[in-house]
Design an enzyme around this catalytic site. Structure first.
Site, short mmCIF file in Angstrom:
data_model
loop_
_atom_site.label_atom_id
_atom_site.label_comp_id
_atom_site.label_asym_id
_atom_site.label_seq_id
_atom_site.Cartn_x
_atom_site.Cartn_y
_atom_site.Cartn_z
N PHE A 73 0.83 -1.22 0.03
CA PHE A 73 0.04 -0.18 0.03
C PHE A 73 1.03 1.29 0.10
O PHE A 73 0.40 2.33 -0.08
CB PHE A 73 -0.99 0.14 1.32
N PHE A 76 3.47 7.12 -2.98
CA PHE A 76 3.05 8.56 -2.84
C PHE A 76 1.77 8.79 -3.75
O PHE A 76 1.72 8.08 -4.97
CB PHE A 76 4.18 9.52 -3.40
N TYR A 141 1.84 9.86 -11.27
CA TYR A 141 1.14 9.17 -10.38
C TYR A 141 0.52 7.93 -10.97
O TYR A 141 0.80 6.61 -10.80
CB TYR A 141 0.15 9.76 -9.51
N PHE A 169 -11.35 3.26 -6.52
CA PHE A 169 -11.92 4.50 -6.91
C PHE A 169 -11.57 5.34 -5.56
O PHE A 169 -10.70 5.39 -5.18
CB PHE A 169 -13.42 4.21 -7.29
N ARG A 221 -17.71 11.11 -8.63
CA ARG A 221 -16.61 10.16 -8.20
C ARG A 221 -17.49 9.17 -7.32
O ARG A 221 -18.43 9.11 -6.83
CB ARG A 221 -15.83 10.96 -7.11
#
Ligand code: UDP
Length: 329
Positions: A73, A76, A141, A169, A221
């Site tokens: 996990f 950055f 990213y 998500f 979102r």
């Protein structure tokens, strides 16, 4: 299963550690505490303050703890910073991950669960997003996450490593009991920022764009509860028994919420009013992103417990009330 949770003191990692314990597994945490919080990991969980890119130290931990599976996990995740300082992102999210994978191969650990992201899709042509849609990230990213996904595919074929990459998500919410939750410094995510605007810790919340081609003009979102995400990571274990297995899953509820809907939901949950400023669009924000997660549901038996965004926000609010300043360490 003995599981090394890399980034286990971070937001999603710490919730996964809890879920692993609840499911009867034995988590071991590795975290360099750059963004993670020591307080987010229970005292009874073995903890190593270590960098994931330090192959020799990681190798020793894999041996000493007889690790069978690694979950990763520790990335950055500030999209804007990845544009202005991409080398930081390639170094941590890709190069250090490669070192972690090398340590695993050198020490005979072949099962891997990877935190990927819907940012690997870029700006989708159609919605909801399924796993087979084209991946064209629009920032470093997302690119570093896609690079790791591609690296994993070749490692599965060449070395028999088995892996699952979960494309998250919008991870949100907190543990139901409010003992662990979301504490990023700096915080950029919508729900904790709106909560801060409700309580007066921030003067207001800026809505980034009100002229999007969406029903209320603000971005849509897919907010998914962090414990729902965590449970999918454990549900995939059986599938990783097969050498060379390679799985990709979207994790979202498939029910999008607009920025305005989130603000109203926070007002409903807290009973407080949120001062709002309508601001310009934030560069790089697609108008809408939401998941088709039917693959995870059918293949993993993944059941989403938090379908209603108000229920997700209620857990974030509970955490906030118990920890108004976030973690102490
Ligand atoms: N957002 C906003 N104001 C803020 C922070 C976020 O309007 O102060 C919007 C952002 O433009 C996006 C949504 O909220 O449409 C979710 O943003 P967040 O940064 O939480 O997650 P992202 O979808 O970017 O990963």
């Amino acid at each position: 299963m003995k599981v090394l949770v890399v980034g286990g003191a971070g937001y999603i990692g710490s919730h996964c550690v809890r879920q692993l314990q609840a499911a009867g597994h034995q988590p071991v945490v590795l975290d360099n505490l750059v963004f993670g919080h020591r307080q987010a990991v229970a005292e009874d969980v073995p903890f190593y303050d270590c960098d994931l890119g330090d192959s020799s130290a990681v190798g020793q931990i894999l041996e000493k703890e007889s690790i069978e599976l690694v979950m990763h996990f520790a990335a950055f995740a500030y999209v804007g910073e990845s544009v202005t300082d991409p080398r930081k992102y390639y170094n941590n999210n890709f190069v250090a991950t490669l070192r972690l994978l090398e340590a695993m191969l050198d020490h005979g650990v072949h099962k891997f669960v990877f935190s990927s992201t819907c940012a690997t899709y870029g700006e989708p042509a159609t919605l909801p997003l399924t796993e087979t849609m084209s991946q064209a990230p629009i920032n470093p990213y997302g690119q570093t996450k896609l690079d790791v996904e591609n690296c994993l595919k070749t490692f599965a074929q060449a070395y028999g490593m088995s892996f699952a990459a979960f494309r998250y998500f919008n991870a949100s919410g907190a543990a139901e009991d409010g003992t662990i939750g979301e504490d990023h410094k700096p915080e950029t995510h919508l729900i904790p920022l709106v909560i801060d605007a409700a309580t007066g810790r921030r003067e207001n919340i800026k809505i980034f764009g009100t002229d999007y081609p969406t029903p209320d003009g603000t971005c849509l979102r897919d907010y998914v509860h962090v414990d729902d995400l965590s449970r999918a990571h454990i549900a995939v274990f059986e599938k990783l028994e097969e050498p060379g297995a390679a799985y990709f899953y979207n994790l979202g509820t498939g029910r999008p919420s607009s920025v305005r809907e989130i603000i109203h939901a926070v007002e409903a949950v807290t009973g407080l009013s949120v001062p709002v400023i309508e601001a310009d669009r934030r560069p790089g924000d697609p108008p809408a992103l939401y998941a088709d997660s039917s693959k995870a549901c059918s293949e993993l038996g993944w059941e989403i417990q938090y379908m209603d965004v108000q229920d997700i926000i209620a857990t974030a609010w509970n955490w906030h009330k118990k920890h108004p300043e976030g973690y102490l360490s």
